[in-house]
Write a protein that holds these residues in place. Sequence first.
Motif, PDB file in Angstrom:
ATOM      1  N   UNK A   1       0.301  -1.106   0.181  1.00 57.82           N
ATOM      2  CA  UNK A   1       0.484  -0.133  -0.113  1.00 57.82           C
ATOM      3  C   UNK A   1       0.069   1.508  -0.221  1.00 57.82           C
ATOM      4  N   UNK A   2       0.617   2.793  -0.243  1.00 55.44           N
ATOM      5  CA  UNK A   2       1.401   3.355  -0.606  1.00 55.44           C
ATOM      6  C   UNK A   2       1.797   4.301   0.754  1.00 55.44           C
ATOM      7  N   UNK A   3       0.357   3.591   1.756  1.00 52.99           N
ATOM      8  CA  UNK A   3       2.154   4.449   3.258  1.00 52.99           C
ATOM      9  C   UNK A   3       2.300   3.056   3.954  1.00 52.99           C
ATOM     10  N   UNK A   4       2.530   1.850   3.737  1.00 51.87           N
ATOM     11  CA  UNK A   4       3.452   1.246   3.642  1.00 51.87           C
ATOM     12  C   UNK A   4       4.760   1.187   2.368  1.00 51.87           C
ATOM     13  N   UNK A   5       4.422   1.084   1.858  1.00 50.97           N
ATOM     14  CA  UNK A   5       5.727   0.972   0.978  1.00 50.97           C
ATOM     15  C   UNK A   5       5.552   2.147  -0.243  1.00 50.97           C
ATOM     16  N   UNK A   6       6.820   2.075  -1.051  1.00 50.48           N
ATOM     17  CA  UNK A   6       7.439   3.491  -2.249  1.00 50.48           C
ATOM     18  C   UNK A   6       8.591   2.637  -2.856  1.00 50.48           C
ATOM     19  N   UNK A   7       8.245   2.793  -3.961  1.00 50.46           N
ATOM     20  CA  UNK A   7       9.219   2.429  -4.179  1.00 50.46           C
ATOM     21  C   UNK A   7       9.786   3.357  -5.749  1.00 50.46           C
ATOM     22  N   UNK A   8      11.061   3.925  -5.533  1.00 55.56           N
ATOM     23  CA  UNK A   8      11.707   4.557  -5.738  1.00 55.56           C
ATOM     24  C   UNK A   8      12.455   4.339  -7.466  1.00 55.56           C
ATOM     25  N   UNK A   9      12.868   5.974  -8.775  1.00 54.43           N
ATOM     26  CA  UNK A   9      13.276   5.307  -9.930  1.00 54.43           C
ATOM     27  C   UNK A   9      14.646   5.294  -9.171  1.00 54.43           C
ATOM     28  N   UNK A  10      15.101   4.490 -10.464  1.00 52.88           N
ATOM     29  CA  UNK A  10      16.935   3.797  -9.801  1.00 52.88           C
ATOM     30  C   UNK A  10      16.938   4.921 -11.500  1.00 52.88           C
TER      31      UNK A  10
ATOM     32  N   UNK B   1      11.621  11.563 -19.664  1.00 51.00           N
ATOM     33  CA  UNK B   1      12.395  10.568 -19.234  1.00 51.00           C
ATOM     34  C   UNK B   1      11.477   9.742 -18.787  1.00 51.00           C
ATOM     35  N   UNK B   2      11.592   8.436 -18.529  1.00 51.49           N
ATOM     36  CA  UNK B   2      10.973   7.149 -18.361  1.00 51.49           C
ATOM     37  C   UNK B   2      11.272   6.225 -16.963  1.00 51.49           C
ATOM     38  N   UNK B   3      10.579   6.109 -16.321  1.00 55.38           N
ATOM     39  CA  UNK B   3      10.502   4.947 -14.914  1.00 55.38           C
ATOM     40  C   UNK B   3      10.155   4.242 -15.145  1.00 55.38           C
ATOM     41  N   UNK B   4      11.346   3.585 -15.237  1.00 55.50           N
ATOM     42  CA  UNK B   4      10.610   1.582 -15.692  1.00 55.50           C
ATOM     43  C   UNK B   4       9.523   1.225 -14.675  1.00 55.50           C
ATOM     44  N   UNK B   5       9.837   1.673 -13.039  1.00 56.49           N
ATOM     45  CA  UNK B   5       9.567   0.675 -12.440  1.00 56.49           C
ATOM     46  C   UNK B   5       9.514   1.303 -10.847  1.00 56.49           C
ATOM     47  N   UNK B   6       7.481   1.730 -10.675  1.00 52.67           N
ATOM     48  CA  UNK B   6       7.533   3.348  -9.694  1.00 52.67           C
ATOM     49  C   UNK B   6       6.236   2.807  -9.071  1.00 52.67           C
ATOM     50  N   UNK B   7       6.053   3.080  -7.627  1.00 50.99           N
ATOM     51  CA  UNK B   7       5.832   2.770  -7.156  1.00 50.99           C
ATOM     52  C   UNK B   7       4.714   3.912  -5.440  1.00 50.99           C
ATOM     53  N   UNK B   8       4.333   4.494  -5.209  1.00 44.10           N
ATOM     54  CA  UNK B   8       3.191   4.622  -5.935  1.00 44.10           C
ATOM     55  C   UNK B   8       3.301   5.372  -7.293  1.00 44.10           C
ATOM     56  N   UNK B   9       1.495   5.265  -8.396  1.00 41.52           N
ATOM     57  CA  UNK B   9       2.386   6.406  -9.038  1.00 41.52           C
ATOM     58  C   UNK B   9       2.294   7.853  -8.979  1.00 41.52           C
TER      59      UNK B   9
ATOM     60  N   UNK C   1       2.099  -5.193 -13.305  1.00 42.05           N
ATOM     61  CA  UNK C   1       1.767  -5.671 -12.019  1.00 42.05           C
ATOM     62  C   UNK C   1       1.795  -5.504 -10.659  1.00 42.05           C
ATOM     63  N   UNK C   2       2.945  -5.487  -9.985  1.00 41.59           N
ATOM     64  CA  UNK C   2       2.009  -4.470  -8.561  1.00 41.59           C
ATOM     65  C   UNK C   2       2.598  -2.849  -8.767  1.00 41.59           C
ATOM     66  N   UNK C   3       3.212  -2.972  -9.825  1.00 41.26           N
ATOM     67  CA  UNK C   3       4.365  -1.505  -9.641  1.00 41.26           C
ATOM     68  C   UNK C   3       3.727  -1.074 -11.082  1.00 41.26           C
ATOM     69  N   UNK C   4       4.169  -0.202 -11.160  1.00 42.91           N
ATOM     70  CA  UNK C   4       3.857   1.223 -12.635  1.00 42.91           C
ATOM     71  C   UNK C   4       5.476   1.366 -13.234  1.00 42.91           C
ATOM     72  N   UNK C   5       5.410   1.857 -14.017  1.00 46.08           N
ATOM     73  CA  UNK C   5       6.255   2.332 -15.078  1.00 46.08           C
ATOM     74  C   UNK C   5       5.804   4.290 -15.914  1.00 46.08           C
TER      75      UNK C   5
END
Length: 287
Positions: free
Chosen positions: A119-128, A147-155, A179-183
């Motif tokens: 969930x956005x409250x629990x996790x973030x996936x920052x771009x590399x 720029x394109x972020x291949x994997x990111x969370x939340x939107x 999948x579970x994440x976003x591009x």
Amino acid sequence: MKINLQILIFFCFKTCTECISWTLLNKPEQIGNSVSLKCHLTSELLCCDSFARKWSSGKTFNLIILNGVSSNKTKYKEIVEHEYNTSTLIITDFSEKDVNIPYECTYGFETFSKILELTPANFEYHPVEQIPIEIDVNENHLAFSNITFKTIYPPPVCSALEDVKNISSRLLVKTDKKGMFYTSNIQLVYDVGNSCYSNKIILVQCFIGNTTLTIVNNTISCPQAILTGLILKPLLLSGVVCLSIILIATTFIYCFRLKCKYMKYCQRITQQEESNIAMINRVPGTE
């Protein structure tokens, strides 16, 4: 007797639930880093080696830690704090395989399990991808970044500014589920106009959950070709005007001098003719 047994079972279940539970630390955690789950084992004074401690995970509750011994030393580690009656599970290189599955903490006969949810409250996936990026300005005064972020969370939620002016309408953000994440692709196309003269700052920022990422932070700098054009065009126009004035003036002076010469020539011819007539009148026998 049957009623008393039911009451006893209910009381034991309630007591166990109050004694043991785990929580996710440092919300929101960053996927790709280490993630910590802290389990409060018991309210007893003596803790935490009197009974077996273990951590399990997955739908089949595979054993990953037993009394500090890890099934995968590079992946899982336990930290026990006896003074706080806690056992903390450290999950290194946390990935999408480690989320949306149950984790179970056990101490003796007491156990607690729940699903670690993405969930956005629990996790973030920052771009590399490396940011901030440079902005380009072409010969048409258009500032462009992409720029394109291949994997990111939340939107991402993005905005753009030219100094204090909101130019978010010139920002195009296209986000798709992966999948579970976003591009996500983020583009800025903006007519900087006369900004080359005033050193304005273009700023693009995106919120990834609770984290602010700076995508663009550039002072507008026109390419040499644009600067040359901006400087030379007025100079060339001024030069053309000056040359035209000089040409007209030169032509006028030339015509004026030519006219003067012609008038002097005509005057000499007239004088010569008058002189010839006077001489003829003075010759004897011409009367």
